[in-house]
Design a protein around this motif. Sequence first.
Motif, PDB file in Angstrom:
ATOM      1  N   UNK A  65     -12.918  26.973 -25.116  1.00  0.00           N
ATOM      2  CA  UNK A  65     -12.381  28.406 -24.967  1.00  0.00           C
ATOM      3  C   UNK A  65     -11.436  28.527 -23.816  1.00  0.00           C
ATOM      4  N   UNK A  66     -10.428  29.000 -23.902  1.00  0.00           N
ATOM      5  CA  UNK A  66      -9.234  28.866 -22.842  1.00  0.00           C
ATOM      6  C   UNK A  66      -8.477  30.125 -22.881  1.00  0.00           C
ATOM      7  N   UNK A  67      -7.871  30.257 -21.507  1.00  0.00           N
ATOM      8  CA  UNK A  67      -6.810  31.338 -21.593  1.00  0.00           C
ATOM      9  C   UNK A  67      -5.660  30.870 -20.481  1.00  0.00           C
ATOM     10  N   UNK A  68      -4.558  31.370 -20.626  1.00  0.00           N
ATOM     11  CA  UNK A  68      -3.538  30.830 -19.883  1.00  0.00           C
ATOM     12  C   UNK A  68      -2.833  31.868 -18.957  1.00  0.00           C
ATOM     13  N   UNK A  69      -2.806  31.585 -17.703  1.00  0.00           N
ATOM     14  CA  UNK A  69      -2.064  32.919 -16.786  1.00  0.00           C
ATOM     15  C   UNK A  69      -0.817  32.415 -16.924  1.00  0.00           C
ATOM     16  N   UNK A  71       1.960  33.829 -15.138  1.00  0.00           N
ATOM     17  CA  UNK A  71       2.735  33.688 -13.892  1.00  0.00           C
ATOM     18  C   UNK A  71       2.375  32.345 -13.426  1.00  0.00           C
ATOM     19  N   UNK A  72       1.117  31.780 -13.300  1.00  0.00           N
ATOM     20  CA  UNK A  72       1.188  30.441 -12.621  1.00  0.00           C
ATOM     21  C   UNK A  72       1.075  29.234 -13.734  1.00  0.00           C
ATOM     22  N   UNK A  73       0.950  29.416 -14.961  1.00  0.00           N
ATOM     23  CA  UNK A  73       0.821  28.516 -16.127  1.00  0.00           C
ATOM     24  C   UNK A  73      -0.615  27.843 -15.849  1.00  0.00           C
ATOM     25  N   UNK A  74      -1.384  28.287 -15.142  1.00  0.00           N
ATOM     26  CA  UNK A  74      -2.689  27.474 -15.036  1.00  0.00           C
ATOM     27  C   UNK A  74      -3.765  28.030 -16.234  1.00  0.00           C
ATOM     28  N   UNK A  75      -4.203  27.200 -16.723  1.00  0.00           N
ATOM     29  CA  UNK A  75      -5.178  27.500 -18.016  1.00  0.00           C
ATOM     30  C   UNK A  75      -6.603  27.366 -17.159  1.00  0.00           C
ATOM     31  N   UNK A  76      -7.431  28.527 -17.772  1.00  0.00           N
ATOM     32  CA  UNK A  76      -8.685  28.584 -17.381  1.00  0.00           C
ATOM     33  C   UNK A  76      -9.614  28.263 -18.768  1.00  0.00           C
ATOM     34  N   UNK A  77     -10.807  27.429 -18.457  1.00  0.00           N
ATOM     35  CA  UNK A  77     -11.263  26.814 -19.574  1.00  0.00           C
ATOM     36  C   UNK A  77     -12.965  27.407 -19.325  1.00  0.00           C
ATOM     37  N   UNK A 114     -15.272  27.589 -16.264  1.00  0.00           N
ATOM     38  CA  UNK A 114     -15.675  26.409 -15.779  1.00  0.00           C
ATOM     39  C   UNK A 114     -14.772  25.641 -14.929  1.00  0.00           C
ATOM     40  N   UNK A 115     -13.451  25.732 -15.144  1.00  0.00           N
ATOM     41  CA  UNK A 115     -12.399  25.139 -14.619  1.00  0.00           C
ATOM     42  C   UNK A 115     -10.898  25.565 -14.720  1.00  0.00           C
ATOM     43  N   UNK A 116     -10.297  25.456 -13.804  1.00  0.00           N
ATOM     44  CA  UNK A 116      -8.752  25.889 -13.813  1.00  0.00           C
ATOM     45  C   UNK A 116      -7.844  24.434 -13.683  1.00  0.00           C
ATOM     46  N   UNK A 117      -7.144  24.451 -14.706  1.00  0.00           N
ATOM     47  CA  UNK A 117      -6.116  23.322 -14.823  1.00  0.00           C
ATOM     48  C   UNK A 117      -4.699  23.782 -14.570  1.00  0.00           C
ATOM     49  N   UNK A 122      -3.798  18.839 -12.632  1.00  0.00           N
ATOM     50  CA  UNK A 122      -4.924  18.923 -11.424  1.00  0.00           C
ATOM     51  C   UNK A 122      -6.027  19.909 -11.924  1.00  0.00           C
ATOM     52  N   UNK A 123      -7.089  19.556 -11.618  1.00  0.00           N
ATOM     53  CA  UNK A 123      -8.379  20.367 -12.370  1.00  0.00           C
ATOM     54  C   UNK A 123      -9.348  20.813 -11.089  1.00  0.00           C
ATOM     55  N   UNK A 124      -9.576  21.913 -11.046  1.00  0.00           N
ATOM     56  CA  UNK A 124     -10.235  22.762 -10.151  1.00  0.00           C
ATOM     57  C   UNK A 124     -11.546  23.258 -10.617  1.00  0.00           C
ATOM     58  N   UNK A 125     -12.904  22.669 -10.209  1.00  0.00           N
ATOM     59  CA  UNK A 125     -13.974  23.339 -11.015  1.00  0.00           C
ATOM     60  C   UNK A 125     -14.426  24.700 -10.267  1.00  0.00           C
TER      61      UNK A 125
END
Length: 249
Positions: A65-69, A71-77, A114-117, A122-125
Amino acid sequence: MKILKKTIGAALIASMALVGPVSAQSSTPSSAPLVVQRSSSSSAPVLILMPYALAIGVGMAIGGYRMKDIATQEVLSGAGAGYWDLTLYWRLAQTATALTLLQMGYFYQNADVEKVTQPGGAEFLTTGSMRERGVFIGIAYSIYLAAFLASSVAVRKNATGLANGNQPTLNTALSLGYGNQEFSAFGGGFTQDQDDLFVRAELGVDIPLNTNHNGVDMSLSPGLVYTHFKGDKISGDNLTAVIRLKLEF
């Protein structure tokens, strides 16, 4: 809850608008297997309040299950995504083997972050929450599987002669909706919230559980739901496996 109340209110208004053509159709006999025959004008008050069918479903995300910001192009999972929906249906048109419906509903999906990509990979828990919800309206189409798979006119005619409600149907639907997406991560340091339009596509099968028990047909409806949000703050493309209990009145 406000969105849900608005959905039910809009559904009741729609049922009033559709009661005229539905009553007209039900006053004459029909050979359509998918049609539940209504009685005479004495049932009009019930028709105003009651749709053709109602379905309640629960599900889980497929492939995460994902969403993309934006402005930053970061993906939250998200992890442990939960899903439920409520859908009301009104009959629009019918043939011997198929039924076209107006559908209106509400869905809700949420998960723990769970994480931000990052765009570079690069992934950040982290921890947090993410949520989608909204109301939708669209067109649904049902056809008997026997008729859909028939390879000849003879087989197709035989399929349409089967008893009402004794065979499964293939269902598709396409809807336009308006809803909300929001997420929060890194202790609230990374958040976003947006109301926007979304597109919703569905594919599933109705498996009859009983036929005309106390005037209600009941079926189990496993299927897939795809939801696409494309906002200027958040976007989301999510595929969900859903199983519903559908009641046809």
